[in-house]
Scaffold this motif. Structure first.
Motif, mmCIF file in Angstrom:
data_model
loop_
_atom_site.group_PDB
_atom_site.id
_atom_site.type_symbol
_atom_site.label_atom_id
_atom_site.label_comp_id
_atom_site.label_asym_id
_atom_site.label_seq_id
_atom_site.Cartn_x
_atom_site.Cartn_y
_atom_site.Cartn_z
ATOM 1 N N UNK A 172 0.849 -1.186 0.000
ATOM 2 C CA UNK A 172 0.000 0.000 0.000
ATOM 3 C C UNK A 172 0.884 1.236 0.000
ATOM 4 N N UNK A 173 0.277 2.392 0.185
ATOM 5 C CA UNK A 173 0.980 3.664 0.094
ATOM 6 C C UNK A 173 2.008 3.867 1.204
ATOM 7 N N UNK A 174 3.013 4.669 0.885
ATOM 8 C CA UNK A 174 4.110 4.963 1.806
ATOM 9 C C UNK A 174 3.637 5.613 3.109
ATOM 10 N N UNK A 175 2.519 6.319 3.073
ATOM 11 C CA UNK A 175 2.063 7.029 4.285
ATOM 12 C C UNK A 175 1.700 6.089 5.438
ATOM 13 N N UNK A 176 1.556 4.796 5.151
ATOM 14 C CA UNK A 176 1.230 3.809 6.191
ATOM 15 C C UNK A 176 2.481 3.107 6.745
ATOM 16 N N UNK A 177 3.652 3.518 6.254
ATOM 17 C CA UNK A 177 4.901 2.829 6.576
ATOM 18 C C UNK A 177 5.817 3.720 7.409
ATOM 19 N N UNK A 178 6.403 3.134 8.454
ATOM 20 C CA UNK A 178 7.386 3.844 9.278
ATOM 21 C C UNK A 178 8.806 3.629 8.776
ATOM 22 N N UNK A 179 9.113 2.402 8.368
ATOM 23 C CA UNK A 179 10.468 2.036 7.956
ATOM 24 C C UNK A 179 10.377 0.991 6.848
ATOM 25 N N UNK A 213 8.711 3.069 2.624
ATOM 26 C CA UNK A 213 8.421 4.387 3.190
ATOM 27 C C UNK A 213 8.575 5.527 2.179
ATOM 28 N N UNK A 214 9.401 5.343 1.154
ATOM 29 C CA UNK A 214 9.595 6.391 0.150
ATOM 30 C C UNK A 214 8.744 6.052 -1.073
ATOM 31 N N UNK A 215 7.854 6.958 -1.483
ATOM 32 C CA UNK A 215 6.959 6.653 -2.610
ATOM 33 C C UNK A 215 7.688 6.149 -3.859
ATOM 34 N N UNK A 216 8.866 6.702 -4.155
ATOM 35 C CA UNK A 216 9.574 6.286 -5.365
ATOM 36 C C UNK A 216 10.391 5.020 -5.140
ATOM 37 N N UNK A 217 10.543 4.606 -3.897
ATOM 38 C CA UNK A 217 11.305 3.410 -3.577
ATOM 39 C C UNK A 217 10.629 2.130 -4.043
ATOM 40 N N UNK A 270 9.217 1.434 -6.889
ATOM 41 C CA UNK A 270 9.544 1.060 -8.269
ATOM 42 C C UNK A 270 10.861 0.289 -8.318
ATOM 43 N N UNK A 271 11.900 0.805 -7.646
ATOM 44 C CA UNK A 271 13.204 0.131 -7.627
ATOM 45 C C UNK A 271 13.088 -1.242 -6.978
ATOM 46 N N UNK A 272 12.370 -1.312 -5.880
ATOM 47 C CA UNK A 272 12.206 -2.578 -5.168
ATOM 48 C C UNK A 272 11.469 -3.580 -6.048
ATOM 49 N N UNK A 273 10.401 -3.133 -6.701
ATOM 50 C CA UNK A 273 9.644 -4.021 -7.587
ATOM 51 C C UNK A 273 10.508 -4.532 -8.737
ATOM 52 N N UNK A 274 11.373 -3.675 -9.284
ATOM 53 C CA UNK A 274 12.258 -4.100 -10.371
ATOM 54 C C UNK A 274 13.176 -5.232 -9.902
#
Length: 150
Positions: free
Chosen positions: A66-73, A108-112, A114-118
């Protein structure tokens, strides 16, 4: 910085369905301090609207998130399942997949994401590797493999 935490790698997870699995992994992420209390519900709602099942050959995968706003780390929770459960295919509306491996993203980072999914997609495209991850019963061995890959 690794996205893998040895405390968040689970083997032989025995759940009835995707809701139970999402609840299990979200609870573990919350207990570990990685996500907010609202994370679990947000993942479930997103999964209904935007399914995350991937048709990856012999071993099917799902990547609920889900969205980054729900993540602390930022972290990834990994589970191989005792028996496959149904997730909807992300690419084909209404198609059900029998999933054996689940990787829950808490980024936690919205753009993170994409890199993780790749990085994850390169793992998911290696059927031999996916088979070894899905059949491994030792969570430490899975953790060690994932650290090298991510």
């Amino acid at each position: 910085m690794t996205l893998i935490d040895a405390n968040l790698v689970f083997t032989d997870v025995d759940v009835e369905d995707k809701v139970a699995l999402i609840d299990f992994l979200a609870d573990k992420l919350y207990e570990n301090g990685n996500v907010k209390i609202t994370f679990q519900e947000a993942v479930e709602k997103r999964e209904q609207k935007y399914p995350t099942g991937l048709p990856t050959g012999a071993i099917q995968v799902a990547i609920p998130h889900t969205d980054a706003k729900y993540v602390n780390k930022s972290v990834i929770a990994f589970a191989n399942l005792k028996h496959p459960i149904e997730f909807q295919n992300m690419a084909i509306n209404g198609e059900t997949l029998k999933v054996s491996v689940v990787v829950m993203l808490a980024i936690a980072e919205p753009h993170g994401q994409v890199k993780t999914l790749e990085k994850l997609m390169s793992i998911f495209q290696d059927e031999k590797l996916l088979v070894s991850l899905s059949s491994e019963k030792d969570s430490k061995k899975i953790y060690q493999k994932l650290v090298k890959l991510l």
